[in-house]
Design an enzyme around this catalytic site. Structure first.
Site, PDB file in Angstrom:
ATOM      1  N   ASP A   1       0.840  -1.194   0.000  1.00  0.00           N
ATOM      2  CA  ASP A   1       0.000   0.000   0.000  1.00  0.00           C
ATOM      3  C   ASP A   1       0.875   1.244   0.000  1.00  0.00           C
ATOM      4  O   ASP A   1       1.948   1.258   0.588  1.00  0.00           O
ATOM      5  CB  ASP A   1      -0.921  -0.024   1.222  1.00  0.00           C
ATOM      6  CG  ASP A   1      -1.936   1.091   1.137  1.00  0.00           C
ATOM      7  OD1 ASP A   1      -2.289   1.487   0.017  1.00  0.00           O
ATOM      8  OD2 ASP A   1      -2.361   1.594   2.194  1.00  0.00           O
TER       9      ASP A   1
ATOM     10  N   ASP B   1       0.149  13.279  -0.069  1.00  0.00           N
ATOM     11  CA  ASP B   1      -0.834  12.361  -0.664  1.00  0.00           C
ATOM     12  C   ASP B   1      -0.959  11.105   0.196  1.00  0.00           C
ATOM     13  O   ASP B   1      -0.151  10.184   0.065  1.00  0.00           O
ATOM     14  CB  ASP B   1      -0.410  11.989  -2.098  1.00  0.00           C
ATOM     15  CG  ASP B   1      -1.454  11.122  -2.795  1.00  0.00           C
ATOM     16  OD1 ASP B   1      -2.573  10.997  -2.270  1.00  0.00           O
ATOM     17  OD2 ASP B   1      -1.134  10.569  -3.868  1.00  0.00           O
TER      18      ASP B   1
HETATM   19  C1  RNT Z   1      -2.540   7.376  -6.898  1.00  0.00           C
HETATM   20  C2  RNT Z   1      -1.784   8.650  -6.976  1.00  0.00           C
HETATM   21  C3  RNT Z   1      -2.604   9.900  -7.013  1.00  0.00           C
HETATM   22  C4  RNT Z   1      -3.764   9.856  -6.074  1.00  0.00           C
HETATM   23  C5  RNT Z   1      -4.489  11.166  -5.928  1.00  0.00           C
HETATM   24  C6  RNT Z   1      -5.840  10.979  -5.337  1.00  0.00           C
HETATM   25  O1  RNT Z   1      -1.730   6.292  -6.746  1.00  0.00           O
HETATM   26  O2  RNT Z   1      -0.870   8.724  -5.931  1.00  0.00           O
HETATM   27  O3  RNT Z   1      -1.807  10.992  -6.765  1.00  0.00           O
HETATM   28  O4  RNT Z   1      -3.407   9.405  -4.829  1.00  0.00           O
HETATM   29  O5  RNT Z   1      -4.490  11.830  -7.104  1.00  0.00           O
HETATM   30 ZN    ZN Z   2       0.131  10.588  -5.610  1.00  0.00          ZN
END
Ligand code: RNT
Ligand code: ZN
Length: 417
Positions: free
Chosen positions: A293, A325
Protein backbone atom coordinates in the site's frame (compact mmCIF):
# COMPACT_ATOMS: atom_id res chain seq x y z
CA UNK A 1 12.05 24.92 31.66
CA UNK A 2 9.86 27.12 29.51
CA UNK A 3 9.62 26.85 25.76
CA UNK A 4 11.70 30.01 25.51
CA UNK A 5 14.42 28.66 27.81
CA UNK A 6 14.57 25.39 25.95
CA UNK A 7 14.80 27.34 22.73
CA UNK A 8 17.63 29.54 23.99
CA UNK A 9 19.52 26.44 25.06
CA UNK A 10 18.98 24.77 21.70
CA UNK A 11 19.97 27.93 19.88
CA UNK A 12 23.35 27.89 21.56
CA UNK A 13 23.91 24.25 20.69
CA UNK A 14 23.26 24.97 17.02
CA UNK A 15 25.16 28.26 17.06
CA UNK A 16 28.32 26.34 17.87
CA UNK A 17 28.00 24.76 14.46
CA UNK A 18 27.36 28.07 12.76
CA UNK A 19 23.62 27.51 12.45
CA UNK A 20 21.56 30.58 13.20
CA UNK A 21 18.25 29.19 14.37
CA UNK A 22 16.34 32.48 14.04
CA UNK A 23 17.31 32.70 10.37
CA UNK A 24 16.31 29.07 9.91
CA UNK A 25 12.84 29.79 11.29
CA UNK A 26 12.42 32.74 8.95
CA UNK A 27 13.25 30.41 6.09
CA UNK A 28 10.89 27.71 7.34
CA UNK A 29 8.04 30.19 7.55
CA UNK A 30 8.25 30.71 3.79
CA UNK A 31 7.79 27.04 2.93
CA UNK A 32 4.33 26.16 1.81
CA UNK A 33 3.04 22.62 1.59
CA UNK A 34 0.21 21.58 -0.69
CA UNK A 35 -2.29 19.79 1.52
CA UNK A 36 -4.48 17.28 -0.30
CA UNK A 37 -8.19 17.79 0.29
CA UNK A 38 -8.99 14.10 -0.25
CA UNK A 39 -7.87 12.92 3.18
CA UNK A 40 -11.00 14.61 4.51
CA UNK A 41 -13.57 12.47 2.75
CA UNK A 42 -11.73 9.33 1.66
CA UNK A 43 -11.47 10.60 -1.96
CA UNK A 44 -15.24 10.63 -2.29
CA UNK A 45 -15.72 14.02 -3.92
CA UNK A 46 -19.05 15.73 -4.48
CA UNK A 47 -20.26 14.46 -7.80
CA UNK A 48 -24.02 14.09 -7.94
CA UNK A 49 -23.71 10.56 -9.28
CA UNK A 50 -21.37 8.90 -6.84
CA UNK A 51 -19.27 6.22 -8.47
CA UNK A 52 -17.41 3.48 -6.67
CA UNK A 53 -13.77 4.24 -6.04
CA UNK A 54 -11.65 2.67 -8.74
CA UNK A 55 -8.24 2.83 -10.33
CA UNK A 56 -6.61 0.97 -7.48
CA UNK A 57 -7.47 3.83 -5.16
CA UNK A 58 -8.89 2.40 -1.99
CA UNK A 59 -9.38 3.78 1.46
CA UNK A 60 -9.87 1.47 4.40
CA UNK A 61 -11.47 2.29 7.73
CA UNK A 62 -14.76 3.80 8.82
CA UNK A 63 -13.81 6.36 11.43
CA UNK A 64 -16.82 8.58 12.03
CA UNK A 65 -17.07 12.18 10.87
CA UNK A 66 -16.11 12.06 7.22
CA UNK A 67 -16.91 15.31 5.38
CA UNK A 68 -20.07 14.92 3.28
CA UNK A 69 -20.32 18.36 1.75
CA UNK A 70 -17.91 21.03 0.51
CA UNK A 71 -18.79 23.15 3.55
CA UNK A 72 -17.89 20.32 5.89
CA UNK A 73 -14.67 19.61 4.04
CA UNK A 74 -13.64 23.26 4.14
CA UNK A 75 -14.49 23.47 7.81
CA UNK A 76 -12.35 20.39 8.53
CA UNK A 77 -9.51 21.85 6.50
CA UNK A 78 -9.83 25.10 8.43
CA UNK A 79 -9.48 23.14 11.65
CA UNK A 80 -6.42 21.24 10.44
CA UNK A 81 -4.83 24.43 9.08
CA UNK A 82 -5.28 26.09 12.46
CA UNK A 83 -3.07 23.38 13.97
CA UNK A 84 -0.31 23.53 11.37
CA UNK A 85 2.29 26.32 11.49
CA UNK A 86 2.78 28.40 8.34
CA UNK A 87 0.91 29.43 5.25
CA UNK A 88 0.01 26.58 2.95
CA UNK A 89 -1.92 25.47 -0.12
CA UNK A 90 -4.83 23.13 -0.69
CA UNK A 91 -4.83 20.54 -3.42
CA UNK A 92 -8.16 19.74 -5.09
CA UNK A 93 -9.35 17.03 -7.45
CA UNK A 94 -11.92 17.53 -10.20
CA UNK A 95 -14.45 15.44 -8.26
CA UNK A 96 -14.60 18.24 -5.67
CA UNK A 97 -16.50 20.45 -8.11
CA UNK A 98 -19.69 22.03 -6.77
CA UNK A 99 -22.43 21.71 -9.35
CA UNK A 100 -25.42 22.65 -7.25
CA UNK A 101 -27.18 19.33 -7.58
CA UNK A 102 -26.79 19.28 -11.35
CA UNK A 103 -25.23 16.24 -13.02
CA UNK A 104 -22.15 17.53 -14.82
CA UNK A 105 -19.85 14.99 -16.39
CA UNK A 106 -16.13 15.50 -16.12
CA UNK A 107 -15.71 16.74 -19.66
CA UNK A 108 -18.28 19.46 -19.01
CA UNK A 109 -16.82 21.07 -15.89
CA UNK A 110 -16.71 24.85 -15.75
CA UNK A 111 -14.76 27.37 -13.75
CA UNK A 112 -17.89 28.38 -11.86
CA UNK A 113 -17.99 24.92 -10.27
CA UNK A 114 -14.91 25.89 -8.31
CA UNK A 115 -15.96 29.42 -7.38
CA UNK A 116 -16.62 28.57 -3.76
CA UNK A 117 -13.23 26.99 -3.36
CA UNK A 118 -11.59 30.10 -4.80
CA UNK A 119 -13.64 32.35 -2.56
CA UNK A 120 -12.63 30.33 0.47
CA UNK A 121 -8.97 30.24 -0.58
CA UNK A 122 -8.99 34.03 -0.99
CA UNK A 123 -10.48 34.51 2.45
CA UNK A 124 -7.92 32.22 4.03
CA UNK A 125 -4.99 33.41 1.90
CA UNK A 126 -4.30 29.94 0.53
CA UNK A 127 -3.02 28.83 -2.85
CA UNK A 128 -4.89 26.09 -4.70
CA UNK A 129 -3.56 23.19 -6.75
CA UNK A 130 -5.50 20.85 -8.97
CA UNK A 131 -5.81 17.33 -10.38
CA UNK A 132 -8.02 15.95 -13.11
CA UNK A 133 -9.80 12.84 -11.79
CA UNK A 134 -9.29 9.87 -14.10
CA UNK A 135 -10.65 7.17 -11.83
CA UNK A 136 -13.92 6.33 -10.04
CA UNK A 137 -15.90 6.81 -13.26
CA UNK A 138 -17.67 4.47 -15.71
CA UNK A 139 -15.28 5.55 -18.46
CA UNK A 140 -12.36 4.37 -16.30
CA UNK A 141 -13.98 1.06 -15.41
CA UNK A 142 -11.63 -0.93 -17.66
CA UNK A 143 -8.65 0.40 -15.78
CA UNK A 144 -7.67 2.39 -18.86
CA UNK A 145 -8.21 6.09 -19.61
CA UNK A 146 -5.76 8.09 -21.73
CA UNK A 147 -4.32 4.89 -23.16
CA UNK A 148 -7.66 3.19 -23.80
CA UNK A 149 -7.95 1.49 -27.21
CA UNK A 150 -11.30 3.20 -27.71
CA UNK A 151 -10.80 6.65 -29.20
CA UNK A 152 -13.99 8.10 -27.75
CA UNK A 153 -12.95 7.20 -24.25
CA UNK A 154 -9.55 8.70 -24.78
CA UNK A 155 -11.09 11.84 -26.13
CA UNK A 156 -13.39 12.16 -23.15
CA UNK A 157 -10.41 12.06 -20.81
CA UNK A 158 -8.30 14.34 -22.99
CA UNK A 159 -11.05 16.95 -22.78
CA UNK A 160 -11.29 16.48 -19.04
CA UNK A 161 -7.55 17.07 -18.68
CA UNK A 162 -7.59 20.18 -20.87
CA UNK A 163 -10.46 21.57 -18.80
CA UNK A 164 -8.54 20.76 -15.65
CA UNK A 165 -5.58 22.79 -16.80
CA UNK A 166 -7.93 25.70 -17.39
CA UNK A 167 -9.27 25.33 -13.88
CA UNK A 168 -5.67 25.40 -12.65
CA UNK A 169 -5.10 28.56 -14.68
CA UNK A 170 -8.20 30.11 -13.13
CA UNK A 171 -6.89 29.32 -9.63
CA UNK A 172 -3.56 30.89 -10.53
CA UNK A 173 -5.16 34.02 -11.91
CA UNK A 174 -7.51 34.43 -8.98
CA UNK A 175 -5.05 33.67 -6.22
CA UNK A 176 -1.84 35.18 -7.56
CA UNK A 177 0.14 31.97 -7.21
CA UNK A 178 0.41 29.36 -9.95
CA UNK A 179 -1.56 26.17 -9.48
CA UNK A 180 0.16 22.86 -10.00
CA UNK A 181 -2.13 20.72 -12.12
CA UNK A 182 -0.96 17.16 -11.72
CA UNK A 183 -1.96 14.31 -13.97
CA UNK A 184 -2.12 10.78 -12.66
CA UNK A 185 -3.88 7.95 -14.44
CA UNK A 186 -4.48 4.40 -13.24
CA UNK A 187 -3.91 2.77 -16.65
CA UNK A 188 -2.33 -0.64 -16.54
CA UNK A 189 -2.88 -4.37 -16.63
CA UNK A 190 -3.31 -6.91 -13.89
CA UNK A 191 -1.40 -9.51 -15.83
CA UNK A 192 1.57 -9.66 -18.12
CA UNK A 193 0.92 -7.61 -21.26
CA UNK A 194 1.53 -8.98 -24.72
CA UNK A 195 2.20 -5.44 -25.91
CA UNK A 196 3.61 -2.68 -23.80
CA UNK A 197 4.39 -0.28 -26.57
CA UNK A 198 0.95 0.34 -28.05
CA UNK A 199 -0.72 1.58 -24.83
CA UNK A 200 2.29 3.78 -24.17
CA UNK A 201 2.13 5.21 -27.67
CA UNK A 202 -1.51 6.07 -27.08
CA UNK A 203 -0.73 7.73 -23.75
CA UNK A 204 1.98 9.77 -25.44
CA UNK A 205 -0.43 10.88 -28.12
CA UNK A 206 -3.09 11.80 -25.53
CA UNK A 207 -0.61 13.83 -23.50
CA UNK A 208 0.52 15.70 -26.59
CA UNK A 209 -3.08 16.65 -27.26
CA UNK A 210 -3.66 17.75 -23.67
CA UNK A 211 -0.56 19.92 -23.56
CA UNK A 212 -0.96 21.32 -27.05
CA UNK A 213 -3.27 23.87 -25.45
CA UNK A 214 -1.00 26.71 -24.35
CA UNK A 215 -1.46 27.93 -20.79
CA UNK A 216 0.64 30.64 -19.21
CA UNK A 217 3.01 29.17 -16.63
CA UNK A 218 2.51 32.25 -14.56
CA UNK A 219 -0.85 30.75 -13.63
CA UNK A 220 -0.59 27.02 -14.14
CA UNK A 221 2.21 24.49 -14.01
CA UNK A 222 1.70 20.98 -15.36
CA UNK A 223 3.01 17.88 -13.66
CA UNK A 224 2.86 14.19 -14.55
CA UNK A 225 2.90 11.44 -11.89
CA UNK A 226 4.13 7.91 -12.47
CA UNK A 227 3.52 4.67 -10.61
CA UNK A 228 5.22 1.30 -10.54
CA UNK A 229 2.17 -0.83 -9.92
CA UNK A 230 -1.28 -0.57 -8.41
CA UNK A 231 -4.10 -2.74 -7.20
CA UNK A 232 -5.44 -4.26 -10.41
CA UNK A 233 -2.39 -3.12 -12.38
CA UNK A 234 0.15 -5.36 -10.70
CA UNK A 235 1.97 -6.46 -13.83
CA UNK A 236 2.09 -3.28 -15.85
CA UNK A 237 1.45 0.44 -15.52
CA UNK A 238 1.43 2.45 -18.72
CA UNK A 239 2.63 5.68 -17.09
CA UNK A 240 5.84 4.35 -15.58
CA UNK A 241 8.67 6.44 -14.14
CA UNK A 242 10.76 6.25 -17.30
CA UNK A 243 7.78 7.16 -19.43
CA UNK A 244 6.96 10.35 -17.57
CA UNK A 245 10.54 11.28 -16.81
CA UNK A 246 11.28 11.39 -20.50
CA UNK A 247 7.98 13.02 -21.31
CA UNK A 248 8.56 15.76 -18.76
CA UNK A 249 12.12 16.40 -19.90
CA UNK A 250 11.22 16.60 -23.53
CA UNK A 251 8.12 18.72 -23.10
CA UNK A 252 9.16 20.97 -20.27
CA UNK A 253 6.66 19.56 -17.76
CA UNK A 254 7.23 18.83 -14.10
CA UNK A 255 7.88 15.29 -13.05
CA UNK A 256 5.97 14.49 -9.90
CA UNK A 257 7.42 11.78 -7.68
CA UNK A 258 5.03 10.06 -5.30
CA UNK A 259 7.07 8.46 -2.53
CA UNK A 260 4.71 5.48 -2.51
CA UNK A 261 5.12 4.72 -6.19
CA UNK A 262 8.46 2.98 -6.39
CA UNK A 263 9.96 -0.34 -5.54
CA UNK A 264 10.20 -0.61 -1.73
CA UNK A 265 14.01 -0.45 -1.79
CA UNK A 266 14.05 2.50 -4.17
CA UNK A 267 13.97 5.93 -2.54
CA UNK A 268 12.73 9.26 -3.83
CA UNK A 269 15.37 11.03 -1.73
CA UNK A 270 18.02 9.55 -3.99
CA UNK A 271 16.31 10.81 -7.14
CA UNK A 272 15.97 14.49 -6.23
CA UNK A 273 19.57 15.60 -6.87
CA UNK A 274 19.69 13.92 -10.28
CA UNK A 275 16.45 15.43 -11.36
CA UNK A 276 17.41 18.89 -10.18
CA UNK A 277 20.38 18.80 -12.52
CA UNK A 278 18.04 18.53 -15.47
CA UNK A 279 14.84 20.29 -14.44
CA UNK A 280 14.22 23.70 -13.03
CA UNK A 281 11.41 22.35 -10.83
CA UNK A 282 10.13 19.00 -9.66
CA UNK A 283 7.10 18.07 -7.58
CA UNK A 284 6.50 15.57 -4.82
CA UNK A 285 3.60 13.63 -3.40
CA UNK A 286 4.90 12.81 0.02
CA UNK A 287 3.23 9.66 1.23
CA UNK A 288 4.26 6.53 3.13
CA UNK A 289 4.43 3.15 1.51
CA UNK A 290 3.69 0.14 3.69
CA UNK A 291 4.25 -3.18 1.91
CA UNK A 292 1.88 -3.10 -1.09
CA UNK A 293 0.00 0.00 0.00
CA UNK A 294 1.29 3.43 -0.83
CA UNK A 295 -0.78 5.92 1.10
CA UNK A 296 -0.29 5.82 4.86
CA UNK A 297 -0.10 9.01 6.92
CA UNK A 298 3.35 10.57 6.69
CA UNK A 299 5.50 9.97 9.76
CA UNK A 300 8.86 11.43 10.69
CA UNK A 301 10.85 8.46 9.45
CA UNK A 302 14.33 8.25 7.96
CA UNK A 303 13.16 8.64 4.38
CA UNK A 304 11.14 11.75 5.16
CA UNK A 305 14.19 13.31 6.82
CA UNK A 306 16.36 12.27 3.90
CA UNK A 307 13.97 13.88 1.41
CA UNK A 308 13.98 17.07 3.48
CA UNK A 309 17.78 16.99 3.66
CA UNK A 310 18.06 16.65 -0.10
CA UNK A 311 15.80 19.65 -0.62
CA UNK A 312 17.50 21.81 1.99
CA UNK A 313 21.15 20.90 1.44
CA UNK A 314 20.76 21.40 -2.30
CA UNK A 315 19.18 24.78 -1.81
CA UNK A 316 16.07 23.62 -3.61
CA UNK A 317 13.22 24.85 -1.43
CA UNK A 318 11.98 26.93 -4.32
CA UNK A 319 12.45 24.23 -6.90
CA UNK A 320 10.78 21.29 -5.22
CA UNK A 321 7.03 21.68 -4.94
CA UNK A 322 5.98 19.69 -1.90
CA UNK A 323 2.53 18.13 -1.84
CA UNK A 324 1.11 15.43 0.39
CA UNK A 325 -0.83 12.36 -0.66
CA UNK A 326 -2.20 9.93 1.89
CA UNK A 327 -5.60 8.76 3.00
CA UNK A 328 -6.47 6.89 6.13
CA UNK A 329 -10.10 6.42 7.19
CA UNK A 330 -9.26 4.43 10.31
CA UNK A 331 -8.27 7.48 12.36
CA UNK A 332 -9.64 10.98 12.85
CA UNK A 333 -9.17 12.61 9.45
CA UNK A 334 -8.34 16.07 10.81
CA UNK A 335 -5.69 14.42 12.96
CA UNK A 336 -4.33 12.58 9.90
CA UNK A 337 -3.82 15.89 8.07
CA UNK A 338 -2.30 17.49 11.13
CA UNK A 339 0.12 14.65 11.83
CA UNK A 340 1.25 14.29 8.22
CA UNK A 341 1.67 17.99 7.53
CA UNK A 342 3.36 18.80 10.83
CA UNK A 343 5.76 15.95 10.13
CA UNK A 344 6.64 17.30 6.71
CA UNK A 345 7.41 20.71 8.21
CA UNK A 346 9.30 19.11 11.11
CA UNK A 347 11.45 17.16 8.66
CA UNK A 348 12.35 20.39 6.84
CA UNK A 349 13.23 22.05 10.12
CA UNK A 350 15.33 19.05 11.08
CA UNK A 351 17.17 19.29 7.77
CA UNK A 352 17.80 23.02 8.22
CA UNK A 353 19.33 22.34 11.62
CA UNK A 354 22.10 20.12 10.31
CA UNK A 355 25.52 21.59 9.41
CA UNK A 356 25.01 20.66 5.80
CA UNK A 357 27.85 22.71 4.38
CA UNK A 358 30.38 21.28 6.79
CA UNK A 359 29.17 17.74 6.17
CA UNK A 360 29.62 18.25 2.44
CA UNK A 361 33.19 19.40 3.04
CA UNK A 362 33.90 16.31 5.10
CA UNK A 363 32.76 14.13 2.26
CA UNK A 364 34.91 15.99 -0.23
CA UNK A 365 37.90 15.53 2.06
CA UNK A 366 37.12 11.85 2.39
CA UNK A 367 36.57 12.06 6.15
CA UNK A 368 33.78 9.53 6.31
CA UNK A 369 34.32 8.86 10.00
CA UNK A 370 33.45 12.39 11.03
CA UNK A 371 30.69 12.51 8.44
CA UNK A 372 28.96 9.50 9.98
CA UNK A 373 29.69 10.56 13.54
CA UNK A 374 28.15 14.00 13.08
CA UNK A 375 25.18 12.82 11.06
CA UNK A 376 24.35 10.48 13.92
CA UNK A 377 24.95 13.02 16.69
CA UNK A 378 22.72 15.58 15.03
CA UNK A 379 19.82 13.18 15.20
CA UNK A 380 19.60 13.86 18.94
CA UNK A 381 20.35 17.57 18.91
CA UNK A 382 17.52 19.54 20.53
CA UNK A 383 15.50 20.17 17.42
CA UNK A 384 12.25 19.45 19.28
CA UNK A 385 12.84 22.58 21.37
CA UNK A 386 13.12 24.66 18.19
CA UNK A 387 9.97 23.05 16.81
CA UNK A 388 8.00 23.85 19.96
CA UNK A 389 9.15 27.44 19.89
CA UNK A 390 8.25 27.72 16.22
CA UNK A 391 4.73 26.39 16.87
CA UNK A 392 4.26 28.84 19.71
CA UNK A 393 5.52 31.78 17.67
CA UNK A 394 3.28 30.80 14.77
CA UNK A 395 0.25 30.65 17.04
CA UNK A 396 -0.48 26.93 16.75
CA UNK A 397 -0.65 24.37 19.55
CA UNK A 398 2.66 23.21 20.97
CA UNK A 399 3.55 19.51 21.12
CA UNK A 400 0.62 17.10 21.40
CA UNK A 401 -1.74 19.78 22.70
CA UNK A 402 -3.20 20.02 19.18
CA UNK A 403 -4.85 16.67 19.79
CA UNK A 404 -7.08 18.11 22.47
CA UNK A 405 -8.41 20.60 19.92
CA UNK A 406 -9.12 17.78 17.50
CA UNK A 407 -10.97 15.89 20.21
CA UNK A 408 -13.15 18.89 20.97
CA UNK A 409 -13.85 19.35 17.27
CA UNK A 410 -14.69 15.68 17.02
CA UNK A 411 -17.20 15.94 19.86
CA UNK A 412 -18.73 19.18 18.71
CA UNK A 413 -18.69 18.72 14.95
CA UNK A 414 -17.59 15.38 13.54
CA UNK A 415 -19.64 13.05 15.71
CA UNK A 416 -22.78 15.04 14.99
CA UNK A 417 -22.59 14.25 11.28
C1 RNT B 1 -2.54 7.38 -6.90
C2 RNT B 1 -1.78 8.65 -6.98
C3 RNT B 1 -2.60 9.90 -7.01
C4 RNT B 1 -3.76 9.86 -6.07
C5 RNT B 1 -4.49 11.17 -5.93
C6 RNT B 1 -5.84 10.98 -5.34
O1 RNT B 1 -1.73 6.29 -6.75
O2 RNT B 1 -0.87 8.72 -5.93
O3 RNT B 1 -1.81 10.99 -6.77
O4 RNT B 1 -3.41 9.40 -4.83
O5 RNT B 1 -4.49 11.83 -7.10
ZN1 ZN C 1 0.13 10.59 -5.61
Amino acid sequence: MSIQENYDFAKQAYAKWGIDVDTVLEQLKKVSISIHCWQGDDIGGFEVIQNERSGGIDVTGNYPGKARTPEELRSDLDKALSLIPGKHRVNLHAIYAETNGEVVDRDQLELKHFENWVKWAKEKDLGLDFNPTLFSHPKAADGLTLSHPNEEIREFWINHCILSRKIGEYFGQQLGTPALTNLWIPDGYKDIPSDRLTPRKRLLDSLDKIYAVEIDEQYNLDAVESKLFGIGSEAFVVGSHEFYLHYAMKNNKLCLLDTGHYHPTETVSNKISSMLLFSDKIALHVSRPVRWDSDHVVILDDELKEIALEIVRNDALERVIIGLDFFDASINRVAAWTIGTRNMIKALLYAMLVPNKYLKELQEKGDFTERLALMEEFKTYPFGAVWDYYCEKMGVPVKESWLEEVRVYEQEVLLKR
